[in-house]
Design a protein around this motif. Structure first.
Motif, short mmCIF file in Angstrom:
data_model
loop_
_atom_site.label_atom_id
_atom_site.label_comp_id
_atom_site.label_asym_id
_atom_site.label_seq_id
_atom_site.Cartn_x
_atom_site.Cartn_y
_atom_site.Cartn_z
N PRO A 109 -64.60 -15.07 61.35
CA PRO A 109 -63.58 -14.32 60.62
C PRO A 109 -62.79 -13.36 61.52
O PRO A 109 -61.59 -13.17 61.33
CB PRO A 109 -64.39 -13.54 59.58
CG PRO A 109 -65.62 -14.35 59.37
CD PRO A 109 -65.91 -14.96 60.70
N CYS A 110 -63.46 -12.78 62.52
CA CYS A 110 -62.77 -11.87 63.44
C CYS A 110 -61.72 -12.63 64.25
O CYS A 110 -60.57 -12.17 64.39
CB CYS A 110 -63.78 -11.21 64.37
SG CYS A 110 -63.05 -10.04 65.52
N LYS A 112 -60.23 -15.35 63.34
CA LYS A 112 -59.16 -15.74 62.40
C LYS A 112 -58.19 -14.58 62.20
O LYS A 112 -56.98 -14.76 62.21
CB LYS A 112 -59.79 -16.17 61.07
CG LYS A 112 -58.79 -16.47 59.97
CD LYS A 112 -58.02 -17.73 60.25
CE LYS A 112 -57.16 -18.10 59.06
NZ LYS A 112 -55.77 -18.25 59.38
N ARG A 113 -58.71 -13.36 62.04
CA ARG A 113 -57.84 -12.19 61.88
C ARG A 113 -57.01 -11.95 63.14
O ARG A 113 -55.82 -11.63 63.05
CB ARG A 113 -58.67 -10.95 61.55
CG ARG A 113 -59.22 -10.95 60.13
CD ARG A 113 -59.83 -9.61 59.76
NE ARG A 113 -60.98 -9.25 60.58
CZ ARG A 113 -62.23 -9.65 60.35
NH1 ARG A 113 -62.51 -10.43 59.33
NH2 ARG A 113 -63.20 -9.24 61.14
N LEU A 114 -57.62 -12.12 64.31
CA LEU A 114 -56.87 -11.96 65.56
C LEU A 114 -55.76 -12.99 65.67
O LEU A 114 -54.62 -12.66 66.02
CB LEU A 114 -57.81 -12.08 66.77
CG LEU A 114 -58.77 -10.94 67.01
CD1 LEU A 114 -59.72 -11.30 68.15
CD2 LEU A 114 -58.05 -9.64 67.30
N ASP A 116 -54.24 -14.59 63.28
CA ASP A 116 -53.19 -14.27 62.31
C ASP A 116 -52.28 -13.16 62.82
O ASP A 116 -51.06 -13.23 62.69
CB ASP A 116 -53.80 -13.87 60.96
CG ASP A 116 -54.42 -15.03 60.22
OD1 ASP A 116 -54.10 -16.19 60.54
OD2 ASP A 116 -55.23 -14.78 59.30
N ARG A 117 -52.87 -12.15 63.44
CA ARG A 117 -52.07 -11.03 63.96
C ARG A 117 -51.21 -11.46 65.15
O ARG A 117 -50.09 -10.98 65.31
CB ARG A 117 -52.97 -9.86 64.32
CG ARG A 117 -53.59 -9.21 63.08
CD ARG A 117 -54.47 -8.05 63.41
NE ARG A 117 -53.68 -6.94 63.95
CZ ARG A 117 -54.23 -5.86 64.49
NH1 ARG A 117 -55.54 -5.75 64.57
NH2 ARG A 117 -53.46 -4.90 64.95
N ASP A 120 -48.34 -13.54 63.70
CA ASP A 120 -47.37 -12.67 63.02
C ASP A 120 -46.63 -11.75 63.99
O ASP A 120 -45.72 -11.03 63.58
CB ASP A 120 -48.06 -11.83 61.95
CG ASP A 120 -48.55 -12.68 60.79
OD1 ASP A 120 -48.06 -13.81 60.62
OD2 ASP A 120 -49.44 -12.21 60.05
N GLU A 122 -47.90 -9.17 65.61
CA GLU A 122 -48.44 -7.81 65.61
C GLU A 122 -49.16 -7.48 66.92
O GLU A 122 -49.20 -6.33 67.32
CB GLU A 122 -49.42 -7.62 64.45
CG GLU A 122 -48.80 -7.71 63.09
CD GLU A 122 -49.85 -7.64 61.99
OE1 GLU A 122 -50.94 -7.05 62.22
OE2 GLU A 122 -49.59 -8.19 60.92
N VAL A 134 -60.31 -5.65 68.53
CA VAL A 134 -61.68 -5.89 68.05
C VAL A 134 -62.46 -4.57 68.05
O VAL A 134 -63.14 -4.24 67.07
CB VAL A 134 -62.40 -6.95 68.91
CG1 VAL A 134 -63.88 -7.03 68.57
CG2 VAL A 134 -61.75 -8.31 68.73
N GLU A 137 -61.35 -2.39 65.24
CA GLU A 137 -61.87 -2.91 63.98
C GLU A 137 -63.34 -2.55 63.80
O GLU A 137 -63.76 -2.14 62.72
CB GLU A 137 -61.67 -4.43 63.94
CG GLU A 137 -61.95 -5.06 62.61
CD GLU A 137 -61.62 -6.55 62.61
OE1 GLU A 137 -62.55 -7.33 62.30
OE2 GLU A 137 -60.48 -6.91 62.90
N GLN A 141 -64.96 -0.14 60.90
CA GLN A 141 -66.07 -0.59 60.05
C GLN A 141 -67.24 0.39 60.13
O GLN A 141 -67.87 0.70 59.12
CB GLN A 141 -66.53 -1.99 60.46
CG GLN A 141 -65.58 -3.09 60.09
CD GLN A 141 -66.01 -4.44 60.65
OE1 GLN A 141 -67.01 -4.54 61.36
NE2 GLN A 141 -65.25 -5.46 60.34
#
Length: 169
Positions: A109-110, A112-114, A116-117, A120, A122, A134, A137, A141
């Motif tokens: 999931p980490c 995947k978020r990277l 996506d950013r 995009d 970002e 990371v 993040e 958390q």
């Protein structure tokens, strides 16, 4: 011509058309294409007929060609510049993310978020920027979690049989 002038304002396009002495037909076509450039294209036959009725068959055919050319140009640019669009192209891999302190279960999931950013825009696709993201993040958390209570140790064998000692008076 509409493709060349599509980034200009409507007034600039009209002034350019007059200076370059475009025909009225050409100026009308370019003006119509510029006017409708931000509108979504219909995806149904009825919607297409409605747009064709409003703008004319030639203008609509030109708009379709203009949008297709724009999409082709974007696609070729992404491929030629080797933009990051997959996990394989990401500057960090799963082992890097794990070494930064992400659990094995959280690595996917980490990443995947990277990705996506990066897609995009970002984050740049560099090891440093992704590593910082990371770490940020993980820090966020950790700040959200309440502190863990110490676990009570279970008494074993002899400890459980002996009653606690009473303080002497």
């Amino acid at each position: 011509l509409a493709a060349l002038l599509c980034d200009l304002s409507r007034e600039q396009v009209q002034a350019c058309g007059l200076r370059l002495k475009f025909s009225k037909l050409t100026r009308g076509f370019i003006d119509g294409a510029i006017e409708r450039r931000g509108e979504p294209m219909p995806t149904t036959r009825e919607g297409m007929r409605r747009l064709m009725s409003e703008s004319g068959a030639e203008l609509l055919a030109g708009l379709v060609e203009l949008r297709a050319a724009h999409i082709r140009a974007l696609t070729h640019m992404i491929i030629q510049q080797n933009d990051c669009i997959s996990f394989e192209q990401l500057a960090l891999d799963s082992e890097d993310v794990f070494r930064l302190g992400v659990t094995r279960r959280g690595v996917g999931p980490c990443l995947k978020r990277l990705l996506d950013r990066v897609i995009d825009g970002e984050l740049p696709n560099t090891r440093e920027a992704l590593s910082e993201a990371v770490c940020a993040e993980l820090a966020a958390q950790a700040a959200q979690k309440p502190p863990k209570k110490p676990r009570r140790r279970r008494k074993t064998g002899a400890e459980a049989a002996d009653p606690p000692a009473q303080p002497e008076e």
